[in-house]
Design an enzyme around this catalytic site. Structure first.
Site, short mmCIF file in Angstrom:
data_model
loop_
_atom_site.label_atom_id
_atom_site.label_comp_id
_atom_site.label_asym_id
_atom_site.label_seq_id
_atom_site.Cartn_x
_atom_site.Cartn_y
_atom_site.Cartn_z
N LEU A 84 0.81 -1.22 0.00
CA LEU A 84 0.00 0.00 0.00
C LEU A 84 0.85 1.27 0.00
O LEU A 84 0.38 2.34 0.38
CB LEU A 84 -0.96 0.00 1.20
CG LEU A 84 -2.04 -1.09 1.18
CD1 LEU A 84 -2.89 -1.04 2.45
CD2 LEU A 84 -2.94 -0.97 -0.05
N GLY A 85 2.10 1.15 -0.42
CA GLY A 85 2.89 2.36 -0.63
C GLY A 85 3.75 2.79 0.55
O GLY A 85 4.03 3.99 0.70
N SER A 86 4.20 1.84 1.38
CA SER A 86 5.02 2.25 2.52
C SER A 86 6.38 2.80 2.07
O SER A 86 6.90 3.72 2.70
CB SER A 86 5.20 1.09 3.50
OG SER A 86 5.72 -0.03 2.83
N SER A 87 6.94 2.29 0.98
CA SER A 87 8.26 2.78 0.52
C SER A 87 8.18 4.23 0.07
O SER A 87 9.03 5.06 0.41
CB SER A 87 8.78 1.94 -0.65
OG SER A 87 8.75 0.59 -0.35
N ALA A 89 5.81 6.37 0.90
CA ALA A 89 5.41 7.21 2.04
C ALA A 89 6.61 7.51 2.94
O ALA A 89 6.78 8.65 3.40
CB ALA A 89 4.29 6.55 2.83
N ASP A 130 3.06 6.48 -6.92
CA ASP A 130 2.90 6.33 -5.46
C ASP A 130 3.48 7.54 -4.72
O ASP A 130 2.95 7.98 -3.69
CB ASP A 130 3.52 5.01 -4.98
CG ASP A 130 4.89 4.73 -5.59
OD1 ASP A 130 5.39 5.55 -6.40
OD2 ASP A 130 5.47 3.68 -5.26
#
Ligand code: MEV
Length: 298
Positions: A84-87, A89, A130
């Site tokens: 869900l886009g932790s990198s 973010a 992202d």
């Protein structure tokens, strides 16, 4: 300022994955799970092990020709396994935190460029959609590298998110599509062109809140992703279950090969569709669209 806390949201790709890497548009939404980063000036560098933080600090120091040291702490509602886009973010929150800590106020595009460069250097491949979601928030119409970043005026999009239980390896799936281009160039280009048209139509459907039309476009997009070979049996099962239970449309979200699927639903059908996804072996995640991009917390 000796300390700064900022947060950035995760993302869900709505339509246009893969083709976005090759110059077509995509639609992405930020989600209400956020990653929080606190940065402070320090005598020596100290942060959790992360290539994204490492590279973020390196690129920030290079840009501003500084040898300052920083302490960085991360807390997150974004589990890395869901894709869900932790990198993106953590990259956006770290770099924005460093800007603010040192009294600088980047505009969104300047921030995007430095964060995108960072993610690209770590991953080797990325359209940057992202990064745009983490910075701008809301729903964004996006072209690779940030050639277009258009935030759309959409109040809400009624989605259900189902995790397939399998962590996808984005880079190897992107490479498998690249491989396909080398063996079936015309066919893949035709698919990308068709997806591009679907995304252009989906942008209008989104702005008009025409969920029936958007759902149909999502279904077509899924067909093309299956043709590219990036869906999986598990994702297919969850998608078919969601459609049979009355979703307007359903498709995988992201690179494929695992991670999540999304279904567009009416409020009346939300429970039935959620139950159907669960019955097909998926884990329904409590995630919604988020309007706000990166922001200062304290
Ligand atoms: C992966 O989440 C989405 C892809 O389109 C890659 C990218 O856009 O960076 C497959």
């Amino acid at each position: 300022m000796d300390k700064m806390t900022v947060s950035a949201p995760g993302k869900l790709l709505l339509m246009g994955e893969h083709s976005v890497v090759y110059g077509s548009p995509c639609l992405v939404t930020a989600i209400n799970s956020r990653l929080v980063v606190t940065v402070n000036m320090a005598d020596k560098d100290e942060w959790p092990e992360s290539k994204f933080i490492e590279k973020s600090v390196h690129n920030f120091r290079n840009k501003f020709e500084t040898t300052d040291h920083y302490g960085i702490r991360v807390s997150s509602e974004l589990e890395t396994k869901y894709g869900l886009g932790s990198s993106s973010a953590v990259t956006v929150a770290t770099i924005y935190g460093l800007y603010k800590l040192t009294g600088k106020d980047p505009d969104k595009k300047e921030l995007f460029d430095l964060c995108y460069q960072t993610v690209l250097e770590v991953q080797g491949v990325s359209s940057g959609f992202d990064v745009a979601a983490a910075i701008y928030g809301g729903i964004v119409y996006f072209y690779t590298g940030g050639k277009t970043i258009e935030k759309l005026e959409v109040e809400n999009i009624p989605l259900i998110i189902g995790y397939s239980g399998v962590k996808a390896d984005t880079v190897s799936i992107v490479n498998s599509v690249k491989e396909k281009i080398s063996t079936h160039k015309d066919g893949v280009e035709e698919i990308f062109k068709n997806i591009s048209n679907l995304v252009a139509e989906a942008k209008i459907a989104l702005l008009e809140k025409d969920w029936v039309r958007l759902g149909t476009l999502m279904n077509f997009n899924q067909d093309y992703l299956e043709d590219l070979g990036v869906s999986t049996e598990k994702l297919d099962d969850m998608i078919i279950a969601a459609r049979s239970a009355g979703a307007f449309g359903a498709k995988l979200s992201g690179a494929g090969g695992g991670d999540c699927m999304i279904a567009l639903v009416s409020e009346e059908k939300r429970k039935t569709v959620s139950d159907a996804i669960t019955k097909a072996g998926g884990q329904v995640l409590d995630v919604k669209m988020e309007h706000e991009g990166v922001r200062i917390e304290k």
